[in-house]
Design a protein around this motif. Structure first.
Motif, mmCIF file in Angstrom:
data_model
loop_
_atom_site.group_PDB
_atom_site.id
_atom_site.type_symbol
_atom_site.label_atom_id
_atom_site.label_comp_id
_atom_site.label_asym_id
_atom_site.label_seq_id
_atom_site.Cartn_x
_atom_site.Cartn_y
_atom_site.Cartn_z
ATOM 1 N N GLY A 94 0.812 -1.206 0.000
ATOM 2 C CA GLY A 94 0.000 0.000 0.000
ATOM 3 C C GLY A 94 0.850 1.264 0.000
ATOM 4 O O GLY A 94 2.023 1.244 0.362
ATOM 5 N N ASP A 95 0.234 2.367 -0.436
ATOM 6 C CA ASP A 95 0.975 3.614 -0.613
ATOM 7 C C ASP A 95 1.540 4.161 0.696
ATOM 8 O O ASP A 95 2.682 4.592 0.756
ATOM 9 C CB ASP A 95 0.066 4.674 -1.249
ATOM 10 C CG ASP A 95 -0.244 4.315 -2.691
ATOM 11 O OD1 ASP A 95 0.488 3.468 -3.251
ATOM 12 O OD2 ASP A 95 -1.215 4.848 -3.237
ATOM 13 N N ALA A 96 0.727 4.144 1.733
ATOM 14 C CA ALA A 96 1.180 4.707 3.006
ATOM 15 C C ALA A 96 2.385 3.924 3.522
ATOM 16 O O ALA A 96 3.350 4.492 4.045
ATOM 17 C CB ALA A 96 0.054 4.676 4.032
ATOM 18 N N ALA A 97 2.345 2.627 3.330
ATOM 19 C CA ALA A 97 3.414 1.773 3.831
ATOM 20 C C ALA A 97 4.742 2.047 3.120
ATOM 21 O O ALA A 97 5.809 1.854 3.686
ATOM 22 C CB ALA A 97 3.030 0.303 3.681
ATOM 23 N N ALA A 130 8.197 2.461 4.904
ATOM 24 C CA ALA A 130 9.322 1.575 4.569
ATOM 25 C C ALA A 130 10.588 2.389 4.365
ATOM 26 O O ALA A 130 11.676 2.014 4.803
ATOM 27 C CB ALA A 130 9.010 0.775 3.308
ATOM 28 N N PHE A 131 10.429 3.539 3.705
ATOM 29 C CA PHE A 131 11.576 4.404 3.451
ATOM 30 C C PHE A 131 12.206 4.842 4.775
ATOM 31 O O PHE A 131 13.419 4.765 4.958
ATOM 32 C CB PHE A 131 11.122 5.622 2.636
ATOM 33 C CG PHE A 131 12.253 6.434 2.081
ATOM 34 C CD1 PHE A 131 12.820 6.104 0.857
ATOM 35 C CD2 PHE A 131 12.758 7.514 2.780
ATOM 36 C CE1 PHE A 131 13.867 6.838 0.341
ATOM 37 C CE2 PHE A 131 13.814 8.262 2.286
ATOM 38 C CZ PHE A 131 14.364 7.931 1.051
ATOM 39 N N ALA A 132 11.349 5.267 5.699
ATOM 40 C CA ALA A 132 11.837 5.735 6.990
ATOM 41 C C ALA A 132 12.435 4.598 7.812
ATOM 42 O O ALA A 132 13.481 4.738 8.455
ATOM 43 C CB ALA A 132 10.695 6.394 7.764
ATOM 44 N N LEU A 133 11.780 3.438 7.753
ATOM 45 C CA LEU A 133 12.264 2.288 8.518
ATOM 46 C C LEU A 133 13.633 1.831 8.009
ATOM 47 O O LEU A 133 14.531 1.518 8.790
ATOM 48 C CB LEU A 133 11.247 1.143 8.428
ATOM 49 C CG LEU A 133 11.595 -0.147 9.160
ATOM 50 C CD1 LEU A 133 11.853 0.119 10.639
ATOM 51 C CD2 LEU A 133 10.477 -1.172 9.001
ATOM 52 N N ALA A 134 13.778 1.823 6.687
ATOM 53 C CA ALA A 134 15.063 1.423 6.106
ATOM 54 C C ALA A 134 16.165 2.364 6.580
ATOM 55 O O ALA A 134 17.251 1.931 6.974
ATOM 56 C CB ALA A 134 14.980 1.426 4.577
ATOM 57 N N ALA A 135 15.872 3.653 6.559
ATOM 58 C CA ALA A 135 16.867 4.638 6.994
ATOM 59 C C ALA A 135 17.257 4.395 8.449
ATOM 60 O O ALA A 135 18.435 4.447 8.807
ATOM 61 C CB ALA A 135 16.310 6.047 6.818
ATOM 62 N N THR A 155 20.214 -3.308 5.060
ATOM 63 C CA THR A 155 18.778 -3.333 4.827
ATOM 64 C C THR A 155 18.446 -3.089 3.361
ATOM 65 O O THR A 155 18.961 -2.156 2.751
ATOM 66 C CB THR A 155 18.098 -2.228 5.671
ATOM 67 O OG1 THR A 155 18.468 -2.402 7.038
ATOM 68 C CG2 THR A 155 16.589 -2.296 5.528
ATOM 69 N N GLU A 156 17.598 -3.923 2.806
ATOM 70 C CA GLU A 156 17.121 -3.723 1.440
ATOM 71 C C GLU A 156 15.609 -3.725 1.487
ATOM 72 O O GLU A 156 14.993 -4.233 2.449
ATOM 73 C CB GLU A 156 17.655 -4.846 0.532
ATOM 74 C CG GLU A 156 17.307 -4.687 -0.931
ATOM 75 C CD GLU A 156 17.675 -3.324 -1.512
ATOM 76 O OE1 GLU A 156 17.005 -2.317 -1.176
ATOM 77 O OE2 GLU A 156 18.621 -3.269 -2.310
ATOM 78 N N ARG A 157 14.992 -3.139 0.485
ATOM 79 C CA ARG A 157 13.535 -3.113 0.454
ATOM 80 C C ARG A 157 13.075 -3.317 -0.973
ATOM 81 O O ARG A 157 13.842 -3.188 -1.921
ATOM 82 C CB ARG A 157 13.006 -1.792 0.990
ATOM 83 C CG ARG A 157 13.622 -0.590 0.305
ATOM 84 C CD ARG A 157 12.852 0.659 0.610
ATOM 85 N NE ARG A 157 11.499 0.586 0.103
ATOM 86 C CZ ARG A 157 10.795 1.649 -0.301
ATOM 87 N NH1 ARG A 157 11.312 2.847 -0.242
ATOM 88 N NH2 ARG A 157 9.575 1.504 -0.757
ATOM 89 N N SER A 158 11.811 -3.587 -1.090
ATOM 90 C CA SER A 158 11.233 -3.780 -2.404
ATOM 91 C C SER A 158 10.836 -2.427 -2.974
ATOM 92 O O SER A 158 10.212 -1.633 -2.295
ATOM 93 C CB SER A 158 10.008 -4.683 -2.267
ATOM 94 O OG SER A 158 9.348 -4.785 -3.488
#
Length: 420
Positions: free
Chosen positions: A336-339, A343-348, A357-360
């Motif tokens: 979802g868009d909010a997530a 995700a961006f903030a969590l990765a940072a 850390t990698e993300r999709s």
RNA sequence: GUGGGUGUAGCUCAGUGGUUAGAGCGCCGGGUUGUGGCCCCGGAGGUCGGGGGUUCAAAUCCCCUCACUCACCCCA
């Protein structure tokens, strides 16, 4: 297959991330072990004045006479891409006055070398060497310690099936006599072999001992041997080196026909070979070069060193090579868009805590994101979706155990650090 | 520089004169609510290294060329 218009030039290659992990592992191991023996890293330029190599390696060697990448720079100086590291290190040793800082200097260097040769198995035009040098002592214990360090490195790299061959090329006194005797013998015995061989015999008779031509083997077998020419000093030097290697438990074999292709070698020379490398079977070569520093304008300074071919070493080590682990530890899946923003903030946050850390990116279904997560090699997958957002948690999936748990958003960094 | 071998999908390779060139792996998607690996289904992807020739017809035969590769040489 349609070839791309722009390809790498012949004899060079790309090292992709998957393989790079092993390069890092090998380099890190070398740095670690060499440090234990008191070596410091020296980084020298990849190009030098052509004259350095011509004088250092020898005008008559194949390397200098036909394998160098030489060009004129815009200032009109003749420049050459280094075909080996020893000459540069000697130059740096003299130029920086290292002989004034300590009686013995131990240096190592890792980097690319360049030789214009026809590529084949184990031979590239740009290749890499791990190089170690010791200046300032003629003590055979230096020779032995250097070789022990080398063998320890090769052993910890996970390489087996290696053979260490050892020889003594003689010193200023006995080497010329041997070279003359050998040359005289070869002039006679190779008369019928044509002009090319005759020229080799004139230029560098010792090199003939390296020939792989079956027709030459009998001539080589009957040729005069260096061990018959050693003076007492040379004989004792080799004996001392051998005794110390035995104390260290290093297996070796004396090969009185072992020669080196570079002119500067004297006394101790050695080579480490493997049966499983193809025709280019040397993974390491080295030896003593007591006259080289002086030849390059420095004070009379003995030296000894070796060079390990990194590509060959890694080929031999294969799967057993110590790879540096560079895979992500955590992979974030966001639905979802909010997530996505979360995700961006969590990765940072995780990265700032030192967690790989990698993300999709670009969304995709849960299933496809999970597939990517699996392939990334991460041990933990963090799931961010509507359910988690509502509860203020993150779902943590332990990929190797196929289990999953919910962790409070603010505790996630600590949770991961604790479980890694 | 001198010889030998090989060029077909991203990778490994089948296909030696005849419809739209195939397989395995990989990649993308799917197998109904938000879950990876195994399995099943579907899809994308190739001027058959390039050029010329022979032929009604060439990935396939011939010539040239380029690239890769192995060996000599040399060496890490």
């Amino acid at each position: 297959m349609a070839r791309p218009r722009l390809t790498a030039v012949r004899g060079v290659r790309d090292v992709l991330p998957e393989e790079s992990k092993r390069w890092h592992g090998a380099e890190r191991l070398a740095r670690e072990i060499f440090a234990r023996y008191g070596y410091g890293e020296i980084r020298v330029p990849v190009f030098e004045r052509t004259e350095l190599f011509a004088r250092g390696i020898g005008e008559e060697t194949d390397i200098v006479s036909k394998e160098m990448y030489t060009f004129e720079d815009k200032g009109g100086d003749s420049i050459t891409l280094r075909p080996e590291a020893t000459a540069s290190i000697c130059r740096a040793y003299v130029q920086n006055g290292l002989h004034n800082r300590a009686s013995v200097s131990k240096l190592f260097c890792i980097g690319p070398m360049f030789r214009y040769e026809r590529p084949q198995a184990g031979r590239l035009r740009q290749f890499h060497q791990i190089d170690a040098e010791v200046f300032g002592s003629v003590d055979p214990a230096v020779d032995a310690e250097l070789i022990v360090m080398l063998m320890e490195f090769l052993d910890e790299m996970g390489v087996d099936g290696l053979a260490l061959q050892l020889n003594n090329l003689g010193d200023k006194e006995c080497r010329p006599a041997y070279a003359a005797a050998l040359q005289e013998y070869l002039r006679e015995e190779t008369k019928h072999l044509g002009a090319e061989i005759a020229e080799r015999v004139e230029r560098n008779p010792l090199r003939f001992l390296d020939s792989k031509d079956p027709d030459h083997q009998e001539i080589i077998a009957r040729a005069p041997r260096i061990d018959a020419f050693w003076n007492d000093a040379c004989r004792e030097h080799l004996t001392s080196v051998c005794r110390l290697l035995e104390i260290a438990g290093v297996a070796y074999e004396i090969n009185p026909r072992l020669v080196r292709g570079l002119d500067y070698y004297c006394l101790t020379v050695f080579e480490v070979t493997s049966e499983s490398l193809g025709a280019q079977n040397a993974v390491c070569g080295g030896g003593r070069y007591d006259g080289l520093v002086e030849e390059l304008g420095g004070p009379p300074t003995p030296g000894i060193g070796f060079a390990v071919g990194v590509e060959r070493l890694l080929q031999l080590a294969g799967e057993k090579a110590p790879a540096q682990n560079e895979e992500p530890q955590v992979y974030i899946v966001a639905l979802g868009d909010a997530a996505q923003t979360q995700a961006f903030a969590l990765a940072a946050e995780l990265r700032s805590q030192g967690i790989r850390t990698e993300r999709s990116f670009g969304g995709g279904s849960m299933k496809s994101q999970m597939k990517r997560a699996d392939r990334s090699g991460a041990a933990f997958v963090l799931l961010l979706g509507d359910d988690e957002a509502a509860k203020g948690v993150v779902s943590v999936r332990h990929m190797n155990e196929s289990r999953q748990t919910e962790v409070k958003r603010e505790e996630i960094s600590d949770y991961i650090k604790f479980n890694i």
